[in-house]
Design an enzyme around this catalytic site. Structure first.
Site, mmCIF file in Angstrom:
data_model
loop_
_atom_site.group_PDB
_atom_site.id
_atom_site.type_symbol
_atom_site.label_atom_id
_atom_site.label_comp_id
_atom_site.label_asym_id
_atom_site.label_seq_id
_atom_site.Cartn_x
_atom_site.Cartn_y
_atom_site.Cartn_z
ATOM 1 N N HIS A 109 0.514 -1.514 -0.046
ATOM 2 C CA HIS A 109 -0.342 -0.048 -0.011
ATOM 3 C C HIS A 109 0.781 0.994 -0.424
ATOM 4 O O HIS A 109 2.264 1.383 1.231
ATOM 5 C CB HIS A 109 -0.943 -0.063 1.001
ATOM 6 C CG HIS A 109 -0.395 0.432 2.238
ATOM 7 N ND1 HIS A 109 -0.198 1.669 3.093
ATOM 8 C CD2 HIS A 109 -0.143 -0.574 3.103
ATOM 9 C CE1 HIS A 109 0.275 1.845 4.537
ATOM 10 N NE2 HIS A 109 0.356 0.087 4.519
ATOM 11 N N ASP A 146 5.497 2.971 7.133
ATOM 12 C CA ASP A 146 4.960 2.274 7.282
ATOM 13 C C ASP A 146 4.153 3.336 5.748
ATOM 14 O O ASP A 146 3.092 4.307 6.590
ATOM 15 C CB ASP A 146 3.823 1.913 7.994
ATOM 16 C CG ASP A 146 2.208 1.507 8.289
ATOM 17 O OD1 ASP A 146 1.637 0.542 6.521
ATOM 18 O OD2 ASP A 146 1.618 1.418 9.296
ATOM 19 N N GLU A 173 -4.901 1.171 2.066
ATOM 20 C CA GLU A 173 -5.095 0.028 2.828
ATOM 21 C C GLU A 173 -5.241 0.743 4.941
ATOM 22 O O GLU A 173 -5.752 -0.109 5.211
ATOM 23 C CB GLU A 173 -3.746 -0.413 3.207
ATOM 24 C CG GLU A 173 -3.787 -1.457 3.381
ATOM 25 C CD GLU A 173 -3.500 -1.841 4.847
ATOM 26 O OE1 GLU A 173 -2.631 -2.143 5.488
ATOM 27 O OE2 GLU A 173 -2.582 0.045 5.712
ATOM 28 N N GLU A 174 -5.490 2.035 4.755
ATOM 29 C CA GLU A 174 -5.391 2.631 6.259
ATOM 30 C C GLU A 174 -6.390 2.228 6.880
ATOM 31 O O GLU A 174 -6.770 2.203 8.176
ATOM 32 C CB GLU A 174 -4.105 3.394 6.975
ATOM 33 C CG GLU A 174 -2.036 2.888 6.508
ATOM 34 C CD GLU A 174 -2.131 2.151 7.044
ATOM 35 O OE1 GLU A 174 -3.029 2.141 7.912
ATOM 36 O OE2 GLU A 174 -0.873 2.258 7.591
ATOM 37 N N ASP A 219 4.537 -5.166 3.060
ATOM 38 C CA ASP A 219 3.988 -3.915 3.935
ATOM 39 C C ASP A 219 4.762 -3.742 5.104
ATOM 40 O O ASP A 219 4.803 -4.696 6.077
ATOM 41 C CB ASP A 219 2.328 -3.961 3.874
ATOM 42 C CG ASP A 219 1.855 -3.033 5.486
ATOM 43 O OD1 ASP A 219 2.265 -2.549 5.740
ATOM 44 O OD2 ASP A 219 0.188 -3.113 5.263
ATOM 45 N N HIS A 224 2.430 4.308 12.602
ATOM 46 C CA HIS A 224 1.402 5.024 12.860
ATOM 47 C C HIS A 224 1.445 6.681 13.845
ATOM 48 O O HIS A 224 0.020 7.201 14.273
ATOM 49 C CB HIS A 224 -0.105 4.717 12.860
ATOM 50 C CG HIS A 224 -0.514 3.648 11.926
ATOM 51 N ND1 HIS A 224 -1.924 2.853 12.559
ATOM 52 C CD2 HIS A 224 0.195 3.071 10.717
ATOM 53 C CE1 HIS A 224 -1.923 1.785 11.478
ATOM 54 N NE2 HIS A 224 -1.355 2.241 10.593
#
Length: 436
Positions: free
Chosen positions: A120, A132, A166-167, A195, A287
């Site tokens: 992603h 990420d 994707e998130e 990923d 994140h």
């Protein structure tokens, strides 16, 4: 990598039509099967820097529905188009915003037997998402460019993908799989997912084939084999529904992937096995706004990018290997402003003259390739210009060129000559090779 969340309802989207190397050495005769090339980690890092700049210029993130995501798609698509891929952008709507999947097909191979690889491209809104999943996206991009650079012609058809949203719950990949006609879906015989491959306190996890569609064990073993070959132990992990492979698994397509860890704490046993710090998360910036280029473990990134290439080369079928020896020079040669430099390769043991279609692989890192005149000088002194200030303001000259060298003996010293013909920008010859 996303959390486990419910996948939103999507509106129908539109499909838009829309590049390895040590000091000079002579390679041994080609093996029976083509080995995967080494992926230069500096090239992967350069892609990460581009994604960081995109985030910096677009509110600090590359999230779904935000300008940073569409700019990321454009950056990768432009590199792939220049490398000869057939690309398309698939749009979809989620949470009231438009998202994008980027699909790239490498010409050739059996289109009824597709090996697909993806990761992603979106970040969370909190930060730029460099580990990420800039890491997987950039590693995958450099492997795709290496497919082009080496003119890899495998038996299976290669398809690459960079997913959107994707998130938000695997939205883009689910949309892609769900909207494939059944016949098209059946042509995808395996999907590899990448990923997070560069966590700062890394682990080396391979997706477990347990509970996955039949055939997934082959993908697992191909990825494990790379790490075994470099003496790095791995652990199997069940990623479940946390990344884009899940959409393919639900469709019965064999899946596999690698992962360097997210918010979970590294154990003492894992730290003893892999190094790093026990009692600390694999990625403390997961994140968060601190998931920047400073959040990358370069060793993990390097190993992960090589694992991507190793698995694709192993699983795609080698096709017909080159028939002659390969000679290469990976010694860096600086290209100062307004200068001319050369890098030599000495060829020996090749009878007769060079071929009429001599393959020249070039990897020049430069901030303005339109400044460069690049030539190959044969042992007899003849000169073939392969790039004459082409490419405009784009950076780097990476590709494979063919010259007619039949008038020169093969043995002797060949030179790559690079002239910087305009002011301000500089670079280096990173590597080059001759494939006879």
């Amino acid at each position: 990598m996303g959390n486990r969340v419910t996948i939103p309802t999507l509106s129908v989207g539109v499909l838009l039509a829309g590049v390895l190397f040590s000091a000079p050495v002579a390679a041994a005769a080609p093996p029976a099967a083509l080995a995967a090339p080494d992926i230069p980690v500096a090239n992967v890092q350069a892609h990460l820097s581009q994604l960081q700049t995109i985030a910096n210029n677009n509110g600090g993130n590359r999230a779904h529905g935000r300008p940073g995501h569409s700019a990321s798609v454009s950056y990768i698509q432009n590199r792939l188009n220049d490398a000869g891929f057939s690309t398309s952008v698939q749009s979809f709507t989620s949470n009231g915003a438009t998202g994008f999947n980027l699909i790239a097909d490498w010409p050739g191979g059996d289109t009824n037997n597709i090996l697909m690889s993806g990761g992603h491209l979106d970040s969370v809104t909190a930060g730029p998402g460099i580990n990420d999943n800039g890491s997987g996206s950039s590693g995958l991009l450099e492997v795709a460019l290496t497919v082009s650079r080496t003119n890899f012609q495998p038996q299976r058809h290669l398809r690459f993908a960079w997913w959107g949203a994707e998130e938000l719950g695997l939205v883009g990949s689910t949309f892609y799989v769900n909207n494939l006609p059944a016949a098209e879906r059946s042509r995808i015989k395996g999907y590899l997912n990448f990923d997070m491959i560069a966590s700062p306190n890394p682990g080396y996890f391979v997706y477990s084939s347990s509970g996955q569609p039949t055939g997934s064990i082959d993908l697992q073993r191909a990825l494990e084999a790379h790490y075994a070959s470099i003496g790095v132990p791995t652990e199997l992990t069940n990623v479940g529904g946390r990344s884009d492979h899940a959409a393919f698994a639900r469709a019965g397509i064999p899946t596999g992937g690698i992962f360097s860890g997210a918010e979970v704490i590294k154990t003492a046993a894992q730290a003893q096995k892999w190094g790093g710090s026990s009692g600390v998360a694999f990625d403390r910036c997961y994140h968060r706004s601190c998931d920047t280029t400073a959040n990358i473990n370069v060793t993990s990134l390097d190993r992960g990018a090589d694992a991507i290439a190793s698995a694709i080369w192993a699983l795609a079928g080698t096709g017909t290997p080159p028939t002659g020896p390969r000679f290469q020079n990976t010694t860096d040669v600086a290209i100062p402003d307004l200068s001319t430099v050369e890098s030599p390769i000495t060829v020996s043991g090749v009878p007769g003259n060079a071929p009429a279609a001599l393959s020249v692989e070039v990897n020049i890192l430069h901030t303005f390739r339109g400044d460069l005149v690049v030539s190959v000088v044969a042992p007899d002194g003849s000169v073939d210009v392969i790039s004459n200030r082409a490419g405009g303001s784009a950076d780097n000259l990476v590709g494979t060129f063919t010259i007619n060298a039949a008038s020169s003996a093969a043995n002797g010293t060949w030179r790559l000559r690079v002239q910087d013909a305009a002011a301000q920008d500089v670079g280096r010859i990173d590597s080059w090779a001759l494939q006879f």
